[in-house]
Design a protein around this motif. Sequence first.
Motif, short mmCIF file in Angstrom:
data_model
loop_
_atom_site.label_atom_id
_atom_site.label_comp_id
_atom_site.label_asym_id
_atom_site.label_seq_id
_atom_site.Cartn_x
_atom_site.Cartn_y
_atom_site.Cartn_z
N LEU A 1 0.82 -1.21 0.00
CA LEU A 1 0.00 0.00 0.00
C LEU A 1 0.86 1.26 0.00
CD1 LEU A 1 -2.77 -1.11 2.54
CD2 LEU A 1 -3.08 -0.68 0.09
N LYS A 2 1.95 1.25 0.76
CA LYS A 2 2.84 2.41 0.79
C LYS A 2 3.46 2.67 -0.57
CE LYS A 2 4.17 2.15 5.68
NZ LYS A 2 5.25 1.81 6.64
N ASN A 3 3.82 1.59 -1.26
CA ASN A 3 4.51 1.73 -2.55
C ASN A 3 3.57 2.13 -3.68
OD1 ASN A 3 6.83 0.91 -1.25
ND2 ASN A 3 6.73 -1.20 -1.96
N ASN A 4 2.27 1.91 -3.51
CA ASN A 4 1.34 2.09 -4.63
C ASN A 4 0.22 3.08 -4.38
OD1 ASN A 4 2.16 -0.18 -6.70
ND2 ASN A 4 2.21 -1.15 -4.68
N THR A 5 0.19 3.69 -3.20
CA THR A 5 -0.85 4.68 -2.91
C THR A 5 -0.24 5.87 -2.19
OG1 THR A 5 -1.44 3.89 -0.69
CG2 THR A 5 -2.48 2.78 -2.57
N ASP A 6 -1.04 6.92 -2.03
CA ASP A 6 -0.59 8.12 -1.32
C ASP A 6 -1.16 8.22 0.09
OD1 ASP A 6 0.86 9.08 -3.53
OD2 ASP A 6 -0.94 9.97 -4.41
N TYR A 7 -1.78 7.16 0.54
CA TYR A 7 -2.39 7.20 1.87
C TYR A 7 -1.35 6.96 2.96
CZ TYR A 7 -6.47 6.50 -1.08
OH TYR A 7 -7.41 6.62 -2.06
N GLU A 8 -1.71 7.42 4.15
CA GLU A 8 -0.87 7.11 5.32
C GLU A 8 -1.20 5.69 5.76
OE1 GLU A 8 -0.11 8.45 9.97
OE2 GLU A 8 -1.68 9.43 8.78
N ILE A 9 -0.19 4.86 5.84
CA ILE A 9 -0.40 3.46 6.19
C ILE A 9 0.10 3.23 7.62
CG2 ILE A 9 0.00 1.07 5.52
CD1 ILE A 9 -1.46 2.84 3.42
N LYS A 10 -0.83 2.77 8.47
CA LYS A 10 -0.48 2.45 9.86
C LYS A 10 -0.54 0.94 10.06
CE LYS A 10 -2.29 6.75 11.86
NZ LYS A 10 -3.25 7.33 12.84
N THR A 11 0.23 0.45 11.01
CA THR A 11 0.19 -0.98 11.32
C THR A 11 -0.10 -1.19 12.81
OG1 THR A 11 2.59 -1.02 11.66
CG2 THR A 11 1.77 -1.66 9.48
N LYS A 12 -0.90 -2.21 13.09
CA LYS A 12 -1.14 -2.65 14.47
C LYS A 12 -0.88 -4.16 14.47
CE LYS A 12 -4.44 0.90 15.91
NZ LYS A 12 -5.78 1.18 16.49
N LEU A 13 0.35 -4.49 14.81
CA LEU A 13 0.79 -5.87 14.68
C LEU A 13 0.67 -6.63 16.00
CD1 LEU A 13 3.98 -5.29 12.49
CD2 LEU A 13 1.62 -5.60 11.76
N GLY A 14 0.38 -7.93 15.88
CA GLY A 14 0.34 -8.79 17.06
C GLY A 14 -0.82 -8.50 17.99
N LEU A 15 -2.00 -8.20 17.44
CA LEU A 15 -3.14 -7.82 18.29
C LEU A 15 -3.70 -8.97 19.12
CD1 LEU A 15 -5.28 -5.28 16.26
CD2 LEU A 15 -3.54 -4.88 17.96
N GLY A 16 -3.54 -10.19 18.65
CA GLY A 16 -4.10 -11.30 19.43
C GLY A 16 -4.78 -12.30 18.54
N ASN A 17 -5.90 -12.84 19.01
CA ASN A 17 -6.56 -13.92 18.27
C ASN A 17 -7.62 -13.38 17.30
OD1 ASN A 17 -8.74 -13.21 19.85
ND2 ASN A 17 -8.56 -14.96 21.22
N THR A 18 -8.30 -14.31 16.64
CA THR A 18 -9.28 -13.96 15.62
C THR A 18 -10.39 -13.07 16.17
OG1 THR A 18 -8.84 -16.06 14.50
CG2 THR A 18 -10.88 -14.92 13.91
N LYS B 1 -11.47 4.45 -1.68
CA LYS B 1 -10.04 4.28 -1.95
C LYS B 1 -9.84 3.15 -2.97
CE LYS B 1 -8.74 5.52 2.82
NZ LYS B 1 -10.05 5.34 3.49
N PRO B 2 -10.37 3.31 -4.17
CA PRO B 2 -10.27 2.23 -5.16
C PRO B 2 -8.85 1.85 -5.52
CG PRO B 2 -11.03 4.27 -6.18
CD PRO B 2 -11.06 4.50 -4.71
N ASN B 3 -7.95 2.84 -5.51
CA ASN B 3 -6.55 2.53 -5.85
C ASN B 3 -5.87 1.69 -4.77
OD1 ASN B 3 -6.77 4.76 -4.16
ND2 ASN B 3 -4.87 5.70 -4.87
N ALA B 4 -6.33 1.83 -3.50
CA ALA B 4 -5.78 1.01 -2.43
C ALA B 4 -6.20 -0.45 -2.61
CB ALA B 4 -6.24 1.52 -1.07
N LEU B 5 -7.48 -0.66 -2.93
CA LEU B 5 -7.96 -2.02 -3.17
C LEU B 5 -7.31 -2.61 -4.41
CD1 LEU B 5 -9.86 -4.01 -1.87
CD2 LEU B 5 -11.70 -3.16 -3.32
N LEU B 6 -7.07 -1.78 -5.42
CA LEU B 6 -6.40 -2.24 -6.63
C LEU B 6 -4.97 -2.68 -6.31
CD1 LEU B 6 -6.74 -2.52 -9.72
CD2 LEU B 6 -5.75 -0.23 -9.93
N ALA B 7 -4.30 -1.93 -5.44
CA ALA B 7 -2.93 -2.31 -5.04
C ALA B 7 -2.92 -3.65 -4.33
CB ALA B 7 -2.35 -1.22 -4.15
#
Length: 513
Positions: free
Chosen positions: A63-80, A255-261
């Motif tokens: 997403l960072k490489n193909n869009t202009d949006y700010e991309i945030k991550t929340k890693l290791g949140l837990g279970n399903t 954000k169609p370009n984000a989904l396209l990416a």
Amino acid sequence: MNFLGSPIARKFKNYLFTLISLFICFAQISNAESVGKKTETVTVASKRFTESYILAEIIAQTLKNNTDYEIKTKLGLGNTTILFSALIQGNIDVYPEYLGTITKEILKEDGTLSLEQINKRLLPFKIQAGVFLGFQNSYALAMRKDRAMQLGITTIADLAKHPSLKIGFSHEFLGRPDGWPSIQKIYGLSNLSAKGLDHGLSYSALEKKQVDLIDAYTTDAQLSNEKIVLLIDNQRFFPSYEAVLLYRIESFKDKPNALLALEGLSQKISQIEMRNMNAEVEVQGLTFSSTAQSFIIKEQISSEPLSFMKQLFGPDFLRLSYEHSILVFLSLFIAMIIGIPLGILTFCNPSVGNPMLYVSGIFQTIPSLALLAFLITIFQTIGPLPAITALSLYALLPIIENTNTGLLTVNPSLRESARALGANRWVCLVKIELPAAIPSIVSGIKIAAITATGTATIAAFVGAGGYGERIAQGLATNNTQTMLAGAIPAAIFATLIQALISLYARFVARSRA
């Protein structure tokens, strides 16, 4: 006697003003950092195991490489359950999931559903699944090859003949519908019992013969080891676990370009590539980010495992320290402004205060993750709010108890002398009893601060950040160095808080002398 004008009240107001000013400064710093940033964001999340971390990084970097949006991550949140709730609530926008998990655990279906059927049932939640990544990661049961041969075990059904096996399964596998409870029914394994074991530690425990049987993912890097064998699922219990993306419809509608990416990732990751990426992290010690970047550019990045000092003071150190500080100081502040008055109430009116003390004691007995899950349900959100609430509840007991104890241990002769001179109950409390109880109150605050600092590491499991992020990542990859890079700063943080509170206690003692 004007209580608000008393020396104790003035000190409390000054202390309160200092704390509020400190938090305003933190907020201003945070806001300053966000000035000029893009307003439209996409938040990518992951579960708490190696593969999910890597896939989330691949999604985020794509997403960072193909869009202009700010991309945030929340890693290791837990279970399903936690991630799906976060998706519904809008705390996250997309995360990697598996068709079998969506079918069995989210939709609670026993049979097999097509993608169209899954999306039809997800539509009321405004969630959709899509973008097949190209591999599937099924559950399996694994044993050491020598142990399996010794006992003559080749299939899951063979386990019924060996009720004394030592079994260690991940906590999620122990509870999910497509996990151990259903396997026991289908294969008639009710005579076997299993204990919870973090997946990041399971292969190590298997190798050291601490357990005989574990649950495995078919893309686990350790399955390349010829000494480990997967048991045959002769009744084909496990459904298809093709990897897909689960996302909020609202987040990508404009954000169609984000989904396209993201659609560019369709069928791009093979089974072998996924297993190799898992091995790069778990065996070679590379980072999730560099592994994902190598996959995206289709070129091996010359990345060596970080030394401990570089990992300890890595690029995320200031962010994690800031987040951990906010969690601890804010929860402690809340616990103080609630706990000290409750401690005074317990002393002045035990019939009302003692039940409060009892309730705060009950909170101490609730497992931290269980309390967090309960608060997530109440607040309908993940992140700092449920984490700070949980930490504040855990910090209440020592503050209430020590405030009450400090007041109870005040020399009765001081109280009697004050009343003989005409002081009423409130004057006696403010001028005599509270000042005498300060050492005990400060001691309670110290205990609460240390408790909050240690318990704050669990906040990472609900996306609140802090040093617990590193501990969670270390557990997921069985990387002791990463765990220590989170545990050591947390321990130092607790020591510094203890020292600061002790210095404050000495200052108060000297000012009273």
